[in-house]
Scaffold this active site. Structure first.
Site, PDB file in Angstrom:
ATOM      1  N   ASP A 143       8.796   5.666   7.811  1.00  0.00           N
ATOM      2  CA  ASP A 143       8.433   6.923   8.478  1.00  0.00           C
ATOM      3  C   ASP A 143       7.501   7.785   7.630  1.00  0.00           C
ATOM      4  O   ASP A 143       7.150   8.893   8.013  1.00  0.00           O
ATOM      5  CB  ASP A 143       9.707   7.711   8.822  1.00  0.00           C
ATOM      6  N   GLY A 144       7.128   7.280   6.452  1.00  0.00           N
ATOM      7  CA  GLY A 144       6.205   8.029   5.593  1.00  0.00           C
ATOM      8  C   GLY A 144       6.854   9.193   4.860  1.00  0.00           C
ATOM      9  O   GLY A 144       6.186   9.960   4.189  1.00  0.00           O
ATOM     10  N   LYS A 157       4.048  12.507  -2.485  1.00  0.00           N
ATOM     11  CA  LYS A 157       4.910  11.402  -2.058  1.00  0.00           C
ATOM     12  C   LYS A 157       5.870  11.937  -1.002  1.00  0.00           C
ATOM     13  O   LYS A 157       6.537  12.954  -1.235  1.00  0.00           O
ATOM     14  CB  LYS A 157       5.674  10.861  -3.275  1.00  0.00           C
ATOM     15  N   ASP A 191       7.203   4.862  -9.821  1.00  0.00           N
ATOM     16  CA  ASP A 191       8.033   4.642  -8.626  1.00  0.00           C
ATOM     17  C   ASP A 191       9.521   4.594  -8.958  1.00  0.00           C
ATOM     18  O   ASP A 191      10.170   3.546  -8.947  1.00  0.00           O
ATOM     19  CB  ASP A 191       7.608   3.360  -7.882  1.00  0.00           C
ATOM     20  N   GLY A 221       0.835  -1.207   0.000  1.00  0.00           N
ATOM     21  CA  GLY A 221       0.000   0.000   0.000  1.00  0.00           C
ATOM     22  C   GLY A 221       0.865   1.250   0.000  1.00  0.00           C
ATOM     23  O   GLY A 221       2.090   1.188   0.122  1.00  0.00           O
ATOM     24  N   ASP A 266       4.400  -4.421  -7.421  1.00  0.00           N
ATOM     25  CA  ASP A 266       3.711  -3.235  -6.888  1.00  0.00           C
ATOM     26  C   ASP A 266       4.242  -1.958  -7.543  1.00  0.00           C
ATOM     27  O   ASP A 266       3.675  -0.888  -7.349  1.00  0.00           O
ATOM     28  CB  ASP A 266       3.871  -3.153  -5.366  1.00  0.00           C
ATOM     29  N   ASN A 267       5.313  -2.080  -8.300  1.00  0.00           N
ATOM     30  CA  ASN A 267       5.839  -0.911  -9.008  1.00  0.00           C
ATOM     31  C   ASN A 267       5.545  -0.991 -10.505  1.00  0.00           C
ATOM     32  O   ASN A 267       6.238  -0.370 -11.312  1.00  0.00           O
ATOM     33  CB  ASN A 267       7.350  -0.781  -8.769  1.00  0.00           C
ATOM     34  N   GLY A 303       2.633   3.652   1.482  1.00  0.00           N
ATOM     35  CA  GLY A 303       3.179   3.859   2.829  1.00  0.00           C
ATOM     36  C   GLY A 303       3.640   5.282   3.061  1.00  0.00           C
ATOM     37  O   GLY A 303       3.853   5.700   4.194  1.00  0.00           O
ATOM     38  N   ARG A 304       3.832   5.994   1.974  1.00  0.00           N
ATOM     39  CA  ARG A 304       4.269   7.393   2.134  1.00  0.00           C
ATOM     40  C   ARG A 304       3.724   8.271   1.025  1.00  0.00           C
ATOM     41  O   ARG A 304       4.265   9.330   0.734  1.00  0.00           O
ATOM     42  CB  ARG A 304       5.780   7.461   2.162  1.00  0.00           C
TER      43      ARG A 304
HETATM   44  P1  AMP Z   1       9.093   1.124  -3.081  1.00  0.00           P
HETATM   45  O1  AMP Z   1      10.011  -0.039  -3.270  1.00  0.00           O
HETATM   46  O2  AMP Z   1       9.795   2.440  -2.818  1.00  0.00           O
HETATM   47  O3  AMP Z   1       8.113   1.242  -4.180  1.00  0.00           O
HETATM   48  O4  AMP Z   1       8.291   0.854  -1.729  1.00  0.00           O
HETATM   49  C1  AMP Z   1       7.738  -0.383  -1.367  1.00  0.00           C
HETATM   50  C2  AMP Z   1       6.745  -0.199  -0.263  1.00  0.00           C
HETATM   51  O5  AMP Z   1       7.350   0.416   0.884  1.00  0.00           O
HETATM   52  C3  AMP Z   1       5.560   0.674  -0.616  1.00  0.00           C
HETATM   53  O6  AMP Z   1       4.451   0.169   0.067  1.00  0.00           O
HETATM   54  C4  AMP Z   1       5.962   2.015  -0.065  1.00  0.00           C
HETATM   55  O7  AMP Z   1       4.873   2.845   0.186  1.00  0.00           O
HETATM   56  C5  AMP Z   1       6.673   1.618   1.209  1.00  0.00           C
HETATM   57  N1  AMP Z   1       7.646   2.609   1.653  1.00  0.00           N
HETATM   58  C6  AMP Z   1       8.823   2.914   1.050  1.00  0.00           C
HETATM   59  N2  AMP Z   1       9.456   3.879   1.747  1.00  0.00           N
HETATM   60  C7  AMP Z   1       8.667   4.185   2.812  1.00  0.00           C
HETATM   61  C8  AMP Z   1       8.766   5.103   3.896  1.00  0.00           C
HETATM   62  N3  AMP Z   1       9.809   5.903   4.047  1.00  0.00           N
HETATM   63  N4  AMP Z   1       7.743   5.127   4.776  1.00  0.00           N
HETATM   64  C9  AMP Z   1       6.694   4.329   4.640  1.00  0.00           C
HETATM   65  N5  AMP Z   1       6.538   3.449   3.655  1.00  0.00           N
HETATM   66  C10 AMP Z   1       7.505   3.373   2.741  1.00  0.00           C
HETATM   67 MG    MG Z   2       6.562   1.397  -4.900  1.00  0.00          MG
END
Ligand code: AMP
Ligand code: MG
Length: 508
Positions: free
Chosen positions: A138-139, A126, A275, A103, A265-266, A105-106
């Site tokens: 940490d979002g 973002k 992403d 989901g 998910d990307n 996350g940030r």
């Molecule tokens: P990503 O590989 O960057 O596409 O991220 C994979 C997952 O981790 C996704 O659900 C993102 O929303 C979550 N995510 C990545 N970085 C953070 C962050 N700093 N805080 C919260 N969720 C994160």
């Molecule tokens: Mg992602």
């Protein structure tokens, strides 16, 4: 006498915002407001090209008071009228393993607007703070990664590669804790939809098949309306997504782009590049090029991307099996049939793009070998991908003109000469004219790409000196990647030696 067509220009308070995704119901997302920065928000850069997508009036960013308003809004401190902020739920296969809940996350979608051309644009922040999907995160997003996504998504768009767009970066002095303490920032990005393959996987593995159908119907209605009257619309839709993904990856390969984290998910259901993390444009040609330093086994190496595309599409097809047929075995057969077309879509698109890169008009039996042999030589001699193709655009078929600008890129000069003779003969089979070919080749072989060191210069200036000028300079440069820009000639050359020490990983 025709009346003058007037395009309505919006200020941020008149921007018509809604959020059609919320009509799906709250199993698909969580309502959550952005968490503004604690220290003042500063508008670091605003992309007027993307603002046009929202029909925003240019006056809103030409005034410093309004720049403050933009910083307030695009750091989530002020909510726009009509905004119903949400974080989307999704799951996904990460490095080959299913993760049942990811989901946003940030990231938070503020809403969507339909512009005067009828295009739908979701506006997403973002780095806007915690959501129910933040897990251990940490979002937040660091300024470094925000600048990288901002520049690269626009660079991709300018090269004609489907991608999310970037509207602005808002920064602050809020510290974000990664391997080191870094300044935080928020990126505002735009896409017709941010739905991913993983948005479907989450419901498949939870056995919530009715949700799969609801989401598919939503995506088809809004983004694939041409399929509404198809007899088996879900099978036709799967085929479209396979074709778009194959085409997208062929386009990545053709500019030497590595995504770096091709988890399902990307992967966008619209076939967009989405992403941007530890991506990279390959410099010395190497099919094993790994841009993500956390990818120890090279799962997402440049040369793996076409195969990974199929893996991700298989994950997606698996997730929509319940839509393909009520009869499980038949559903699997349909999915397999569709997936079996992937490589032919890919090869067709790749061959088309490689022919264009070599300036070939027709398709000949030996073309594939010609391309392969060039790449084999480039790999042996570690030839810069972008510079090679740009210089090849000036190749001469005349006996009295040497091709040293290309030849000098190789260590094995004689091997290159043999290849060049074959290339010349091939060009002459279609009576190719040097000048015309050069012009068309320069429309597909970019002169300027976003090399890591270029982004790094912009990042260091921004982090160390609060100097954001390089971001704008690069954005302007990369918006015209095929044009000669003599004042920026230095960006078209080889990367400096220090570029080799830059390391990018997932932690952003
Ligand atoms: P990503 O590989 O960057 O596409 O991220 C994979 C997952 O981790 C996704 O659900 C993102 O929303 C979550 N995510 C990545 N970085 C953070 C962050 N700093 N805080 C919260 N969720 C994160
Ligand atoms: Mg992602």
């Amino acid at each position: 006498m025709y009346t003058h067509i007037q395009i309505m220009k919006h200020t941020l308070s008149t921007l018509p915002l809604s959020n059609s995704f919320v009509s799906l119901g709250d199993s698909f997302f969580s309502r959550v407001y952005p968490t503004p920065f604690e220290t003042p928000a500063v508008l670091i850069h605003f992309n007027t090209h993307a603002a046009e997508l929202l029909d925003l009036d240019p006056a809103i960013y030409s005034d410093s008071k309004l720049a403050m308003d933009l910083a307030t809004i695009f750091s989530g401190k002020k909510t726009l009228p009509g905004s119903e902020p949400i974080a989307m739920l999704y799951a996904g296969h990460q490095f080959g393993h299913y993760v049942p809940q990811l989901g946003d996350g940030r990231a938070i979608i503020l809403g969507e607007t339909i512009n005067q051309r009828g295009e739908r644009w979701e506006i997403q922040l973002k780095g806007s703070g915690l959501t129910p999907y933040s897990r251990d995160g940490d979002g937040r997003a660091v300024l470094r990664s925000t600048i990288r996504e901002y520049l690269c998504s626009e660079a991709m768009h300018a090269m004609g590669i489907p991608t999310t767009r970037a509207l602005c970066i808002v920064g602050s002095a809020d510290p974000v804790y990664r391997e080191r303490i870094e300044p935080g920032a928020m990126l505002t990005r735009l896409a017709p939809s941010h739905v991913r393959f993983g948005s479907f996987e989450v419901f498949y593995y939870r056995n919530q098949f009715e949700h799969i159908r609801k989401l598919a119907d939503f995506v088809i209605e809004h983004h694939y309306p041409q399929l509404l009257n198809e007899q088996n619309r879900y099978a036709a839709w799967l085929e479209c997504i396979i074709a778009r993904t194959a085409s997208l990856i062929a386009q990545w390969q053709a500019v030497g782009f590595s995504h770096g984290v091709m988890n399902s998910d990307n992967m966008s259901v619209l076939g967009l590049t989405i992403d941007y993390g530890p991506y990279g444009f390959m410099e010395a040609y190497d099919p094993g090029y790994i841009c993500n330093h956390s990818d120890h086994h090279g799962r997402y190496a440049y040369g793996q991307q076409p195969d990974i595309g199929l893996f991700n599409l298989s994950c997606f097809a698996q997730a929509i099996l319940p839509l393909l047929s009520e009869e499980p075995e038949q559903a699997v057969e349909i999915a397999k049939d569709k997936l079996a077309q992937y490589y032919s879509f890919y090869i067709e698109q790749y061959a088309l793009r490689m022919r264009a890169k070599l300036g070939l008009q027709d398709s000949h039996g030996g073309d594939e070998q010609l391309v392969k042999d060039l790449f084999a030589l480039m790999a042996d001699d570690k030839v810069d991908f972008t510079i090679l193709f740009r210089r090849l655009s000036e190749f001469s078929t005349h006996d009295n003109v040497n091709n040293n600008i290309v030849r000098d890129l190789f260590v094995q000069r004689e091997a290159f000469d043999q290849w060049a003779d074959r290339y010349k003969a091939r060009l002459l089979t279609e009576s190719s004219l040097d000048e015309a070919r050069s012009k068309t080749m320069k429309q597909v072989n970019p002169k300027y790409i976003l090399r890591n060191y270029m982004a790094e210069i912009a990042i260091r200036k921004a982090e160390d000196e609060n100097d954001y000028s390089e971001i704008g300079r690069l954005l302007d440069l990369l918006h015209n990647p095929f044009d000669e820009q003599p004042e920026h000639e230095h960006y078209a050359g080889f990367p400096p030696d220090w570029a080799g020490s830059i390391s990018v990983s997932c932690s952003s």
